[in-house]
Design an enzyme around this catalytic site. Sequence first.
Site, PDB file in Angstrom:
ATOM      1  N   LYS A 101       0.838  -1.212   0.000  1.00  0.00           N
ATOM      2  CA  LYS A 101       0.000   0.000   0.000  1.00  0.00           C
ATOM      3  C   LYS A 101       0.871   1.259   0.000  1.00  0.00           C
ATOM      4  O   LYS A 101       0.656   2.170  -0.788  1.00  0.00           O
ATOM      5  CB  LYS A 101      -0.918   0.032   1.243  1.00  0.00           C
TER       6      LYS A 101
ATOM      7  N   ARG B 124      -9.443   1.218   8.876  1.00  0.00           N
ATOM      8  CA  ARG B 124      -9.120  -0.160   9.259  1.00  0.00           C
ATOM      9  C   ARG B 124     -10.223  -0.813  10.074  1.00  0.00           C
ATOM     10  O   ARG B 124     -10.110  -1.997  10.395  1.00  0.00           O
ATOM     11  CB  ARG B 124      -7.865  -0.165  10.137  1.00  0.00           C
TER      12      ARG B 124
HETATM   13  P1  AP5 Z   1       4.870  -1.562   1.847  1.00  0.00           P
HETATM   14  O1  AP5 Z   1       4.572  -0.761   0.640  1.00  0.00           O
HETATM   15  O2  AP5 Z   1       5.564  -0.889   2.984  1.00  0.00           O
HETATM   16  O3  AP5 Z   1       3.546  -2.309   2.347  1.00  0.00           O
HETATM   17  P2  AP5 Z   1       2.349  -1.761   3.223  1.00  0.00           P
HETATM   18  O4  AP5 Z   1       1.119  -2.418   2.719  1.00  0.00           O
HETATM   19  O5  AP5 Z   1       2.358  -0.258   3.263  1.00  0.00           O
HETATM   20  O6  AP5 Z   1       2.750  -2.387   4.616  1.00  0.00           O
HETATM   21  P3  AP5 Z   1       2.789  -1.818   6.099  1.00  0.00           P
HETATM   22  O7  AP5 Z   1       3.458  -2.876   6.919  1.00  0.00           O
HETATM   23  O8  AP5 Z   1       3.385  -0.435   6.166  1.00  0.00           O
HETATM   24  O9  AP5 Z   1       1.271  -1.726   6.409  1.00  0.00           O
HETATM   25  P4  AP5 Z   1       0.514  -1.715   7.737  1.00  0.00           P
HETATM   26  O10 AP5 Z   1      -0.835  -1.424   7.272  1.00  0.00           O
HETATM   27  O11 AP5 Z   1       0.644  -2.888   8.619  1.00  0.00           O
HETATM   28  O12 AP5 Z   1       1.298  -0.597   8.571  1.00  0.00           O
HETATM   29  P5  AP5 Z   1       0.977   0.928   8.898  1.00  0.00           P
HETATM   30  O13 AP5 Z   1       2.230   1.670   8.784  1.00  0.00           O
HETATM   31  O14 AP5 Z   1      -0.225   1.394   8.164  1.00  0.00           O
HETATM   32  O15 AP5 Z   1       5.723  -2.850   1.371  1.00  0.00           O
HETATM   33  C1  AP5 Z   1       6.211  -3.788   2.336  1.00  0.00           C
HETATM   34  C2  AP5 Z   1       7.541  -4.367   1.839  1.00  0.00           C
HETATM   35  O16 AP5 Z   1       7.301  -5.107   0.634  1.00  0.00           O
HETATM   36  C3  AP5 Z   1       8.588  -3.293   1.490  1.00  0.00           C
HETATM   37  O17 AP5 Z   1       9.876  -3.751   1.835  1.00  0.00           O
HETATM   38  C4  AP5 Z   1       8.451  -3.144  -0.035  1.00  0.00           C
HETATM   39  O18 AP5 Z   1       9.670  -2.743  -0.625  1.00  0.00           O
HETATM   40  C5  AP5 Z   1       8.047  -4.559  -0.453  1.00  0.00           C
HETATM   41  N1  AP5 Z   1       7.151  -4.573  -1.611  1.00  0.00           N
HETATM   42  C6  AP5 Z   1       6.165  -3.680  -1.921  1.00  0.00           C
HETATM   43  N2  AP5 Z   1       5.533  -4.043  -3.067  1.00  0.00           N
HETATM   44  C7  AP5 Z   1       6.114  -5.211  -3.463  1.00  0.00           C
HETATM   45  C8  AP5 Z   1       5.893  -6.094  -4.581  1.00  0.00           C
HETATM   46  N3  AP5 Z   1       4.938  -5.858  -5.505  1.00  0.00           N
HETATM   47  N4  AP5 Z   1       6.671  -7.195  -4.673  1.00  0.00           N
HETATM   48  C9  AP5 Z   1       7.644  -7.463  -3.748  1.00  0.00           C
HETATM   49  N5  AP5 Z   1       7.910  -6.655  -2.677  1.00  0.00           N
HETATM   50  C10 AP5 Z   1       7.146  -5.543  -2.541  1.00  0.00           C
HETATM   51  O19 AP5 Z   1       0.512   0.823  10.429  1.00  0.00           O
HETATM   52  C11 AP5 Z   1       1.443   0.554  11.465  1.00  0.00           C
HETATM   53  C12 AP5 Z   1       0.725   0.588  12.815  1.00  0.00           C
HETATM   54  O20 AP5 Z   1       0.191   1.908  13.068  1.00  0.00           O
HETATM   55  C13 AP5 Z   1      -0.489  -0.336  12.965  1.00  0.00           C
HETATM   56  O21 AP5 Z   1      -0.113  -1.659  13.302  1.00  0.00           O
HETATM   57  C14 AP5 Z   1      -1.272   0.367  14.082  1.00  0.00           C
HETATM   58  O22 AP5 Z   1      -0.685   0.146  15.344  1.00  0.00           O
HETATM   59  C15 AP5 Z   1      -1.081   1.839  13.724  1.00  0.00           C
HETATM   60  N6  AP5 Z   1      -2.123   2.331  12.799  1.00  0.00           N
HETATM   61  C16 AP5 Z   1      -1.921   2.816  11.547  1.00  0.00           C
HETATM   62  N7  AP5 Z   1      -3.078   3.168  10.981  1.00  0.00           N
HETATM   63  C17 AP5 Z   1      -4.056   2.893  11.876  1.00  0.00           C
HETATM   64  C18 AP5 Z   1      -5.470   3.005  11.850  1.00  0.00           C
HETATM   65  N8  AP5 Z   1      -6.127   3.480  10.771  1.00  0.00           N
HETATM   66  N9  AP5 Z   1      -6.167   2.604  12.945  1.00  0.00           N
HETATM   67  C19 AP5 Z   1      -5.526   2.145  14.050  1.00  0.00           C
HETATM   68  N10 AP5 Z   1      -4.169   1.998  14.134  1.00  0.00           N
HETATM   69  C20 AP5 Z   1      -3.441   2.367  13.062  1.00  0.00           C
END
Ligand code: AP5
Length: 229
Positions: free
Chosen positions: A15, A90
């Site tokens: 994402k 979420r």
């Molecule tokens: P990446 O693009 O970083 O993937 P992502 O989907 O953004 O993954 P995240 O782990 O950041 O998502 P998340 O939703 O768990 O975390 P967030 O920061 O929102 O890609 C991942 C890896 O894969 C990278 O190394 C990339 O290079 C690689 N990659 C990408 N595309 C690829 C492809 N096509 N092929 C191969 N490799 C690829 O949330 C973190 C925390 O914040 C949550 O756990 C929670 O505690 C809090 N939080 C955030 N938002 C909320 C909310 N709305 N409500 C409550 N708590 C929240």
Amino acid sequence: MALNLVMLGPPGAGKGTQAERFAREHGIPKVSTGDILREAVHSGTALGQAVQAVMERGELVSDDLIIGIVGERLTRPDALAGFVLDGFPRTAAQAKALDEITALRGPVICVEIKVPDEELVRRVRGRRVCDDCGANADAFEHKPDALSDLCQNTERCRAVGPKWVARSDDSETVVRERLKIYWRDTRPMIEYYSARPTFRVIDGLQSPEQVREALVGAVASALGRPVAQ
Ligand code: AP5
């Protein structure tokens, strides 16, 4: 017409990677709730202190808190012509709040990126982020000396070189907890969107470039427009 895009999918689906590029190419802000919270933790603000432990356990911060943050961010002038949301909504309560925030702002396109769980765990375990600017890199794809070329975002990164670290919530145990919460709280919420005419699903197992092309196609199709690469 405003271009309002919501990226949906599990941790590691890509994402953030896609949101970053799409927002840059369309001149609209990327609003990543994870980035906003991590920046607050990094800066040691009151918000950061309140959410750090919750994030490190892989749990969700409270709906009230995150809805307040997103509501404020989306009413800033730069988001009125559109936005790419990454990591929000979420939960059902967050989805309802987003409907209210965007009620008079044109269609909201929701794109779900699908990737099997074991690939998600592999990707997240290999992810490194620059401790200074938050840039992402895949430690499985790049040799250590090639990694420095991937991060040029701040003067410090360019001068001293990036400091690559694993995200504190990217250990295998915490990733599996994040996936459990995703399937319990977030996936059912995606069902809420799936009946809408502006909902699309794309295959996240393809290369990042192929996923980008699929995303551009999905947005064009949701808007009933021809695809412009
Ligand atoms: P990446 O693009 O970083 O993937 P992502 O989907 O953004 O993954 P995240 O782990 O950041 O998502 P998340 O939703 O768990 O975390 P967030 O920061 O929102 O890609 C991942 C890896 O894969 C990278 O190394 C990339 O290079 C690689 N990659 C990408 N595309 C690829 C492809 N096509 N092929 C191969 N490799 C690829 O949330 C973190 C925390 O914040 C949550 O756990 C929670 O505690 C809090 N939080 C955030 N938002 C909320 C909310 N709305 N409500 C409550 N708590 C929240």
